[in-house]
Motif scaffolding. Structure first.
Motif, PDB file in Angstrom:
ATOM      1  N   HIS A  69       0.916  -1.273  -0.004  1.00 55.59           N
ATOM      2  CA  HIS A  69       0.064  -0.185  -0.070  1.00 55.59           C
ATOM      3  C   HIS A  69       1.035   1.330  -0.077  1.00 55.59           C
ATOM      4  O   HIS A  69       1.813   1.295   0.911  1.00 55.59           O
ATOM      5  CB  HIS A  69      -0.943  -0.021   1.260  1.00 55.59           C
ATOM      6  N   ASP A  71       0.828   4.314   0.720  1.00 60.87           N
ATOM      7  CA  ASP A  71       0.681   5.354   1.860  1.00 60.87           C
ATOM      8  C   ASP A  71       1.156   5.049   3.197  1.00 60.87           C
ATOM      9  O   ASP A  71       1.320   5.627   4.047  1.00 60.87           O
ATOM     10  CB  ASP A  71      -0.698   5.999   1.972  1.00 60.87           C
ATOM     11  N   ALA A 106       1.704   4.325  -6.615  1.00 60.72           N
ATOM     12  CA  ALA A 106       1.005   4.788  -5.360  1.00 60.72           C
ATOM     13  C   ALA A 106       1.948   5.450  -4.587  1.00 60.72           C
ATOM     14  O   ALA A 106       1.639   6.499  -4.018  1.00 60.72           O
ATOM     15  CB  ALA A 106       0.294   3.601  -4.715  1.00 60.72           C
ATOM     16  N   ASP A 109       2.393   8.789  -5.731  1.00 61.52           N
ATOM     17  CA  ASP A 109       1.401   9.554  -5.648  1.00 61.52           C
ATOM     18  C   ASP A 109       1.127   9.898  -4.183  1.00 61.52           C
ATOM     19  O   ASP A 109      -0.155  10.409  -3.865  1.00 61.52           O
ATOM     20  CB  ASP A 109       0.181   9.112  -6.318  1.00 61.52           C
ATOM     21  N   CYS A 111      -0.451   7.778  -2.296  1.00 63.26           N
ATOM     22  CA  CYS A 111      -1.801   7.386  -2.007  1.00 63.26           C
ATOM     23  C   CYS A 111      -1.800   5.645  -1.900  1.00 63.26           C
ATOM     24  O   CYS A 111      -0.669   5.322  -2.033  1.00 63.26           O
ATOM     25  CB  CYS A 111      -2.729   7.481  -3.095  1.00 63.26           C
ATOM     26  N   ARG A 112      -2.939   5.106  -1.383  1.00 63.45           N
ATOM     27  CA  ARG A 112      -2.936   3.617  -1.012  1.00 63.45           C
ATOM     28  C   ARG A 112      -2.869   2.982  -2.236  1.00 63.45           C
ATOM     29  O   ARG A 112      -2.062   2.009  -2.261  1.00 63.45           O
ATOM     30  CB  ARG A 112      -4.083   3.437  -0.116  1.00 63.45           C
ATOM     31  N   ARG A 114      -3.669   3.033  -6.969  1.00 68.48           N
ATOM     32  CA  ARG A 114      -4.479   4.063  -7.942  1.00 68.48           C
ATOM     33  C   ARG A 114      -5.828   3.410  -8.284  1.00 68.48           C
ATOM     34  O   ARG A 114      -6.978   4.214  -8.006  1.00 68.48           O
ATOM     35  CB  ARG A 114      -3.517   3.754  -9.410  1.00 68.48           C
TER      36      ARG A 114
END
Length: 348
Positions: A69, A71, A106, A109, A111-112, A114
């Motif tokens: 993940h 994040d 991810a 980005d 984030c967790r 896309r």
């Protein structure tokens, strides 16, 4: 002390920064030497293997992954520091090591994921979502594990996979582990390692899943676990001292210096059911910030979705990973009961 940069590879001094930058080595620079004679090979974006200077029959092979993940940053930072320390000789390596930073896009980005949770796409499930951004990465990480363990010893306890995560929410047990269901007895060596890592609780799955640790346990015959090591925070905002227990235990495993049984083995909980979100009408009838492993008494109504109801059946059930925002069809929570005495009495 020799720096990995002296070997022409600043990549190893900060593998995280190198990976986040999207850097890729030239064809002539994908392999090299670390301090003390270990040999490294860059295999793919975020995938690095390191072979010990001396390899004997039965040498352990360990896959350590983080960032499945994107994040969950603290384990990613720990793994990058581990690579640096092995490269310059500050950390010993007596086993084969495969380092994987999972959902690199991810991570970039912050984030967790896309499109889809990467940790639900293994064991071939990525084939069901071919248009997903995460599907090719799941396939690539399966192949990386298969190729790594294909060259591994088949001796008992010679294959390990430690998949490091951080949880979205607080937990009654801040650091806990999840062990995949394989149908085989659980390993005392794994439980003792988890105790040494100061993991306070272990959750046992009772059905096969689509996580990375399920895949390596089933397809690669690895002693595999998923580690939940605290809370999600952005890169650079982690207090890595909170993760010292797991970090030290990983380093001891790789150095071959782990040994004495810990003073205390973790408590053990076994999955007895799950909450499944069947539609967008799904309601999770607990506080939004309820911690993992919160206990609920018999007859408590925990969830509803149209005609579906989940009511606690045992005297006490604990709720883990409650999440009403998942896509319909996915797990919205696990229900577990304490099975410590029974499980620890049957370890092999």
């Amino acid at each position: 002390m020799t720096s990995s940069a002296d070997h022409g590879m600043p990549m190893l001094d900060d593998f995280l920064a190198y990976t986040l930058a999207g850097a890729r080595p030239a064809a002539s620079e994908t392999q090299g030497a670390c301090a003390h004679g270990a040999r490294w090979s860059w295999l793919d974006d975020g995938v690095l293997s390191i072979e010990p200077a001396v390899r004997e029959a039965g040498t352990r092979s360990v896959l350590v992954s983080a960032g499945i993940h994107g994040d969950e940053t603290a384990p990613i930072e720990l793994l990058s520091l581990l690579v640096r320390d092995i490269a310059n000789g500050a950390a010993a390596l007596t086993c084969r090591l495969l380092v994987i930073l999972g959902n690199v896009d991810a991570m970039r980005d912050a984030c967790r994921y896309r499109d889809d949770d990467l940790n639900r796409l293994f064991s071939g499930r990525h084939l069901q979502v071919p248009e997903s951004h995460e599907a090719p990465r799941a396939a690539a990480l399966e192949q990386a594990a298969l190729q790594f363990f294909a060259a591994a010893s088949s001796a008992p306890g010679a294959r390990w996979h430690l998949d490091m995560h951080t949880a979205i929410r607080a937990s009654a047990f801040e650091q806990f582990a999840l062990l995949p269901h394989t149908g085989k007895p659980f390993s005392r060596a794994m439980f003792e390692w988890l105790g040494a890592a100061r993991i306070s609780a272990v959750l046992l799955h009772t059905t096969k899943g689509n996580t990375y640790s399920h895949f390596t346990a089933q397809a690669c015959d690895a002693e595999a676990c998923t580690l939940e090591l605290g809370k999600v925070r952005p890169f650079g905002q982690n207090d890595l001292t909170r993760f010292a227990g797991a970090d030290e235990a990983v380093r001891a495993l790789l150095a071959g210096t782990h040994g004495d049984a810990p003073a205390q083995l973790p408590r053990v909980f076994t999955v007895i059911d799950q909450l499944t979100k069947q539609s967008d009408a799904f309601e999770l009838l607990v506080a939004a910030d309820v911690p993992n492993f919160t206990p609920f008494a018999k007859d408590t109504l925990l969830a509803r979705d149209g005609d579906y109801r989940y009511t606690v059946r045992h005297d006490e059930e604990r709720l883990v990973f409650p999440n009403a925002t998942v896509k319909p069809g996915l797990r919205a929570g696990l229900l577990v009961v304490d099975t410590t005495d029974d499980t620890l009495s049957k370890l092999v």
